[in-house]
Design a protein around this motif. Structure first.
Motif, short mmCIF file in Angstrom:
data_model
loop_
_atom_site.label_atom_id
_atom_site.label_comp_id
_atom_site.label_asym_id
_atom_site.label_seq_id
_atom_site.Cartn_x
_atom_site.Cartn_y
_atom_site.Cartn_z
N ARG A 99 34.57 38.80 39.86
CA ARG A 99 35.90 38.21 39.95
C ARG A 99 36.92 39.34 39.86
N PHE B 20 41.17 37.93 55.02
CA PHE B 20 39.93 38.33 54.36
C PHE B 20 38.82 38.49 55.41
N GLN C 122 41.42 40.19 40.43
CA GLN C 122 42.76 39.71 40.72
C GLN C 122 43.71 40.89 40.82
N ALA D 269 40.41 42.85 52.32
CA ALA D 269 41.62 42.05 52.46
C ALA D 269 42.67 42.92 53.15
N TYR E 259 38.82 31.89 46.78
CA TYR E 259 39.99 32.77 46.76
C TYR E 259 41.24 31.97 46.44
N MET F 68 32.52 32.91 48.38
CA MET F 68 33.73 33.53 47.86
C MET F 68 34.83 32.50 47.79
N VAL G 60 46.70 37.48 44.11
CA VAL G 60 45.46 37.28 44.86
C VAL G 60 44.29 37.35 43.88
N GLU G 61 43.39 36.38 43.96
CA GLU G 61 42.19 36.40 43.11
C GLU G 61 40.99 35.99 43.96
N ILE G 62 39.84 36.62 43.69
CA ILE G 62 38.60 36.22 44.36
C ILE G 62 37.52 35.99 43.31
#
Length: 247
Positions: free
Chosen positions: A84, A137, A86, A124, A179, A177, A164-166
């Motif tokens: 994870r 992405f 961000q 990204a 997002y 994934m 932005v977080e994955i």
């Protein structure tokens, strides 16, 4: 993993989570593993987002080569099969509405490589789509002829910072994934991502080995039109194995 309450060197160093800094340091490494700079500029600047003391300021030289870069590298992941991360990105100071202006801003690199030798597990890109700035992405999936699935998300805040977080899982055919792409002030929850890419065949990359934050791989149109004072800013990088980061 690491917690960085800044996007560069603000509050918490990448290698020293929890160690507050009295001021923005002149060097980015540490806390980052390495500073990546070629025909560009990358530095810490006072005044971050959400009350952080510092943010990362990046730009590429005008008419630089395709290899130009301005960013930072984190080498703390250890072939992570769950990852994870961000960060905050602010590209409001440049004109990204025109098509064909694009640059990588976040690159997740695997321990292994896919056919053709690419180690890029997730990338990204900031890009213009003709009418607005967006985030694209490229998500590794060897079931695709191109090796990647493509997801485009218009930036919710065209005039400021976005978060932005994955949440990436590496597996043979069952990778995924999730997002989140939101205005920096928007509250987020683990159960409500912006979107999900499922059934990824991404085990050839083995796991997450290192991560790059900053500008690289810019298109010709980006390099022709933007100078080393057309800045893109980053802040509040955080990476973990399991726990949702959120806002």
């Amino acid at each position: 993993m690491k917690t960085l309450a800044m996007a560069v060197v603000g509050l918490v160093g990448f290698g020293a989570a929890g160690a507050a800094m009295a001021q923005c340091p002149t060097s980015l490494s540490p806390p980052w593993s390495l500073t990546l700079q070629l025909q560009g500029t990358v530095s810490s600047q006072t005044g971050g987002y959400d009350s952080t003391p510092c943010r990362l300021r990046t730009a590429l030289n005008q008419n630089s080569s395709p290899a130009a870069k301005a960013g930072v590298l984190d080498q703390t992941p250890a072939s992570e099969t769950r990852y994870r991360a961000q960060f905050i990105v602010d590209a409001s100071g440049i004109t990204l509405t025109a098509a064909n202006r694009a640059a990588t801003v976040f690159n997740v690199i695997g321990t292994g490589t896919a056919p053709g030798g690419t180690g890029n597990l997730v990338q990204a890109f900031l890009r213009g789509n003709g009418t607005a700035a967006s985030l694209r992405f490229l998500v590794g999936d060897t079931n695709q002829g191109s090796l990647y699935q493509i997801v485009d998300v218009a930036l919710p805040n065209q005039a400021g910072a976005n978060r932005v977080e994955i949440d990436l899982t590496v597996a043979a055919g069952t990778g995924s994934m999730r997002y989140w792409v939101t205005d920096v002030a928007t509250s987020t929850s683990d159960g409500s991502p912006t979107g999900t890419v499922s059934n990824l065949a991404n085990s050839v990359w083995t796991g997450v080995d290192q991560v790059v934050l900053g500008l690289a791989g810019a298109s010709t149109f980006w390099r022709q039109n933007f100078t080393n004072t057309n800045y893109v800013y980053f802040d509040q990088f955080d990476s973990r194995r399991q726990t949702f980061i959120g806002n």
